[in-house]
Design a protein around this motif. Structure first.
Motif, PDB file in Angstrom:
ATOM      1  N   GLY A 110      -7.818  -5.665  -7.966  1.00 20.67           N
ATOM      2  CA  GLY A 110      -8.432  -4.887  -9.022  1.00 20.67           C
ATOM      3  C   GLY A 110      -8.037  -3.428  -8.937  1.00 20.67           C
ATOM      4  O   GLY A 110      -7.408  -2.977  -7.979  1.00 20.67           O
ATOM      5  N   GLY A 111      -8.400  -2.690  -9.969  1.00 25.40           N
ATOM      6  CA  GLY A 111      -8.084  -1.279  -9.998  1.00 25.40           C
ATOM      7  C   GLY A 111      -8.189  -0.719 -11.390  1.00 25.40           C
ATOM      8  O   GLY A 111      -8.702  -1.363 -12.302  1.00 25.40           O
ATOM      9  N   LEU A 112      -7.692   0.493 -11.540  1.00 26.13           N
ATOM     10  CA  LEU A 112      -7.683   1.187 -12.818  1.00 26.13           C
ATOM     11  C   LEU A 112      -6.323   1.015 -13.472  1.00 26.13           C
ATOM     12  O   LEU A 112      -5.288   1.286 -12.848  1.00 26.13           O
ATOM     13  N   VAL A 113      -6.325   0.584 -14.723  1.00 30.72           N
ATOM     14  CA  VAL A 113      -5.087   0.363 -15.453  1.00 30.72           C
ATOM     15  C   VAL A 113      -5.270   0.825 -16.894  1.00 30.72           C
ATOM     16  O   VAL A 113      -6.369   0.750 -17.445  1.00 30.72           O
ATOM     17  N   GLN A 114      -4.195   1.308 -17.492  1.00 29.97           N
ATOM     18  CA  GLN A 114      -4.244   1.744 -18.880  1.00 29.97           C
ATOM     19  C   GLN A 114      -4.210   0.550 -19.827  1.00 29.97           C
ATOM     20  O   GLN A 114      -3.710  -0.524 -19.466  1.00 29.97           O
ATOM     21  N   PRO A 115      -4.748   0.709 -21.028  1.00 32.79           N
ATOM     22  CA  PRO A 115      -4.655  -0.381 -22.006  1.00 32.79           C
ATOM     23  C   PRO A 115      -3.214  -0.843 -22.187  1.00 32.79           C
ATOM     24  O   PRO A 115      -2.291  -0.036 -22.258  1.00 32.79           O
ATOM     25  N   GLY A 116      -3.047  -2.154 -22.264  1.00 32.47           N
ATOM     26  CA  GLY A 116      -1.723  -2.729 -22.358  1.00 32.47           C
ATOM     27  C   GLY A 116      -1.085  -3.042 -21.026  1.00 32.47           C
ATOM     28  O   GLY A 116      -0.034  -3.702 -20.986  1.00 32.47           O
ATOM     29  N   ARG A 123     -16.441  -6.377 -13.313  1.00 36.02           N
ATOM     30  CA  ARG A 123     -16.201  -6.826 -11.965  1.00 36.02           C
ATOM     31  C   ARG A 123     -15.836  -8.312 -12.008  1.00 36.02           C
ATOM     32  O   ARG A 123     -16.559  -9.108 -12.611  1.00 36.02           O
ATOM     33  N   TYR A 124     -14.735  -8.642 -11.383  1.00 36.99           N
ATOM     34  CA  TYR A 124     -14.213  -9.996 -11.412  1.00 36.99           C
ATOM     35  C   TYR A 124     -14.495 -10.701 -10.096  1.00 36.99           C
ATOM     36  O   TYR A 124     -14.211 -10.174  -9.016  1.00 36.99           O
ATOM     37  N   TYR A 125     -15.043 -11.881 -10.209  1.00 33.08           N
ATOM     38  CA  TYR A 125     -15.414 -12.687  -9.050  1.00 33.08           C
ATOM     39  C   TYR A 125     -14.668 -14.009  -9.073  1.00 33.08           C
ATOM     40  O   TYR A 125     -14.551 -14.645 -10.119  1.00 33.08           O
ATOM     41  N   GLN A 156     -17.221 -11.581  -3.381  1.00 31.79           N
ATOM     42  CA  GLN A 156     -17.831 -10.266  -3.540  1.00 31.79           C
ATOM     43  C   GLN A 156     -17.364  -9.553  -4.798  1.00 31.79           C
ATOM     44  O   GLN A 156     -18.034  -8.650  -5.286  1.00 31.79           O
ATOM     45  N   GLY A 157     -16.232  -9.931  -5.324  1.00 32.17           N
ATOM     46  CA  GLY A 157     -15.732  -9.359  -6.555  1.00 32.17           C
ATOM     47  C   GLY A 157     -14.769  -8.213  -6.333  1.00 32.17           C
ATOM     48  O   GLY A 157     -14.731  -7.595  -5.271  1.00 32.17           O
ATOM     49  N   THR A 158     -13.984  -7.930  -7.368  1.00 33.92           N
ATOM     50  CA  THR A 158     -13.086  -6.795  -7.374  1.00 33.92           C
ATOM     51  C   THR A 158     -13.158  -6.140  -8.749  1.00 33.92           C
ATOM     52  O   THR A 158     -13.171  -6.827  -9.774  1.00 33.92           O
ATOM     53  N   GLN A 159     -13.226  -4.834  -8.767  1.00 31.16           N
ATOM     54  CA  GLN A 159     -13.449  -4.105 -10.008  1.00 31.16           C
ATOM     55  C   GLN A 159     -12.157  -3.944 -10.788  1.00 31.16           C
ATOM     56  O   GLN A 159     -11.122  -3.555 -10.236  1.00 31.16           O
ATOM     57  N   VAL A 160     -12.234  -4.226 -12.086  1.00 32.94           N
ATOM     58  CA  VAL A 160     -11.136  -3.998 -13.014  1.00 32.94           C
ATOM     59  C   VAL A 160     -11.618  -3.025 -14.080  1.00 32.94           C
ATOM     60  O   VAL A 160     -12.602  -3.289 -14.759  1.00 32.94           O
ATOM     61  N   THR A 161     -10.930  -1.916 -14.201  1.00 37.53           N
ATOM     62  CA  THR A 161     -11.267  -0.915 -15.194  1.00 37.53           C
ATOM     63  C   THR A 161     -10.047  -0.623 -16.041  1.00 37.53           C
ATOM     64  O   THR A 161      -8.996  -0.249 -15.513  1.00 37.53           O
ATOM     65  N   VAL A 162     -10.188  -0.805 -17.346  1.00 34.18           N
ATOM     66  CA  VAL A 162      -9.102  -0.569 -18.281  1.00 34.18           C
ATOM     67  C   VAL A 162      -9.471   0.651 -19.112  1.00 34.18           C
ATOM     68  O   VAL A 162     -10.402   0.609 -19.914  1.00 34.18           O
ATOM     69  N   SER A 163      -8.757   1.722 -18.909  1.00 29.83           N
ATOM     70  CA  SER A 163      -9.089   2.980 -19.561  1.00 29.83           C
ATOM     71  C   SER A 163      -7.879   3.886 -19.590  1.00 29.83           C
ATOM     72  O   SER A 163      -7.020   3.839 -18.706  1.00 29.83           O
ATOM     73  N   ARG A 164      -7.823   4.736 -20.610  1.00 29.41           N
ATOM     74  CA  ARG A 164      -6.757   5.732 -20.684  1.00 29.41           C
ATOM     75  C   ARG A 164      -7.064   6.899 -19.774  1.00 29.41           C
ATOM     76  O   ARG A 164      -6.193   7.633 -19.374  1.00 29.41           O
TER      77      ARG A 164
END
Length: 125
Positions: free
Chosen positions: A9-15, A93-95, A117-125
């Motif tokens: 998981g992590g921070l990623v831009q749209p697309g 949060r993805y489990y 426990q899950g891993t966070q996915v954040t999609v944002s500019r």
């Protein structure tokens, strides 16, 4: 106990794209139906993608069809979720989860079984 180690998981831009991994740490995944669930704050868990143990049959929620791919590698005791064309609605949060005696569709329909426990996915500019 049934335990998992989730990563990717992590921070990623749209697309953008991410690949989530979930390795079983205390048991063997071979005989379990596996799945990925996600939960955004204030919302109910959603079954994203699931895969059967015996024949590899998969099921995806409509929101991710054509963009997400679930796969498993029993040799390394790991289930993956490849995500492409991510959008902000995919944030959560993805489990990963394991359930015995279940079809892929049945597993994804309800948040049952053993979760990690899950891993966070954040999609944002």
């Amino acid at each position: 106990q049934l335990k998992f180690a989730e990563s990717g998981g992590g921070l990623v831009q749209p697309g953008g794209s991410l690949r989530l991994s979930c390795a079983a740490t205390t048991f063997t995944l071979e005989h379990y139906t596996l799945g990925w669930f996600r939960q955004a704050p204030g919302k109910e868990p959603e079954g994203v993608a699931c895969i059967r143990n015996n024949d590899g049959q998969t099921h995806y929620t409509n929101a991710v069809k054509g963009r997400f791919t679930i796969s498993r590698d029993n040799a390394v005791n790991t289930v993956y979720l490849q995500m492409i064309s991510l959008n902000p609605e995919d944030t959560g949060r993805y489990y990963c989860a394991a359930r015995i005696f279940s079809t892929a569709q049945e597993m994804c329909s309800q948040p049952k079984g053993t979760w990690g426990q899950g891993t966070q996915v954040t999609v944002s500019r």
